[in-house]
Design a protein around this motif. Structure first.
Motif, PDB file in Angstrom:
ATOM      1  N   LEU A 126      51.103  21.535  32.290  1.00  0.00           N
ATOM      2  CA  LEU A 126      52.314  22.059  33.441  1.00  0.00           C
ATOM      3  C   LEU A 126      53.340  23.247  32.399  1.00  0.00           C
ATOM      4  N   ASP A 130      53.952  27.214  37.665  1.00  0.00           N
ATOM      5  CA  ASP A 130      53.421  26.285  38.231  1.00  0.00           C
ATOM      6  C   ASP A 130      54.305  26.209  40.347  1.00  0.00           C
ATOM      7  N   ALA A 135      52.646  21.594  40.713  1.00  0.00           N
ATOM      8  CA  ALA A 135      52.645  20.240  39.305  1.00  0.00           C
ATOM      9  C   ALA A 135      52.659  18.971  40.060  1.00  0.00           C
ATOM     10  N   ARG A 139      50.867  16.241  37.914  1.00  0.00           N
ATOM     11  CA  ARG A 139      52.037  15.138  37.338  1.00  0.00           C
ATOM     12  C   ARG A 139      50.633  14.036  37.940  1.00  0.00           C
TER      13      ARG A 139
END
Length: 222
Positions: A126, A130, A135, A139
């Motif tokens: 990250l 971003d 992001a 994730r």
């Protein structure tokens, strides 16, 4: 096990009957006078994880086996290539891979009743600039890989702690791994450009009792 930090994400691990070398990039290898077989792992082709000089650097070992991510195509000698989400048996070792969130694979090595994890560039990458979509995708990719190893025991893990991400973002991937697995000892890596900042970040990592300050050890045994 004896662990020898080399540089950046490069480590050598010496066990009773095996020697493992992960992601050699640069600097000298530890001097180990041994007839034990050497197993060289390369997680991906980025130049800070794969230096073709590793073939020459390890030539004094009588018995060498190279296990490389499949994306590394041209090598001076025969190697074993691995895709992500693959498990193979090499001699008396079991080697499994995960899919990196950047390039190549992460390695899980089962050897001599030990389980060793080297992340390569599998990490929660990250960045402050971003977009929300970027992001969210990162994730999702990272957590998908962590779910594959949730609650698993590792004796030793090498994990990314990259100061370039900034204080708010750099520690989260390591913290999630540490929370979701049962890991005895963790070595941070991927901080070659700024080791002092890595030490600052270690003070911010939650539940850091099992984390070794890589910069302060030349040899670690447990």
């Amino acid at each position: 096990m004896k662990i020898y930090p080399i540089y950046h994400s490069g480590f050598m691990v010496e066990l009773e009957h095996h020697i493992l070398l992960f992601d050699y990039y640069m600097k000298d290898l530890p001097i180990i006078q041994s007839d034990k077989p050497l197993y060289v792992f390369v997680s991906h082709k980025h130049q800070d994880h794969y230096n073709p000089e590793v073939f020459e650097k390890t030539k004094d070992f009588k018995n060498r086996t190279f296990i490389l991510a499949n994306e590394i195509k041209q090598t001076p000698i025969h190697v074993i290539h691995m895709h992500h989400d693959e498990t193979i048996h090499v001699d008396d070792m079991t080697i499994s891979t995960l899919l990196s969130t950047d390039s190549g694979v992460a390695f899980i090595v089962e050897v001599e009743d030990k389980v060793i994890y080297h992340a390569g560039d599998l990490h929660l990458w990250l960045w402050e600039d971003d977009s929300e979509k970027e992001a969210k995708m990162m994730r999702g990719s990272f957590m998908a890989e962590m779910k594959k190893i949730k609650d698993r025991h590792f004796d030793l893990a090498f994990l990314v702690l990259d100061p370039r991400q900034g204080d708010e973002l750099a520690c989260e991937g390591l913290e999630i791994f540490n929370e979701w697995t049962d890991t005895s000892v963790i070595f941070p890596m991927h901080f070659s450009s700024d080791p002092a900042r890595m030490e600052e970040l270690l003070l911010k990592v939650k539940n850091s009792e099992n984390i070794v300050n890589t910069e302060r050890v030349k040899e670690y045994e447990f």
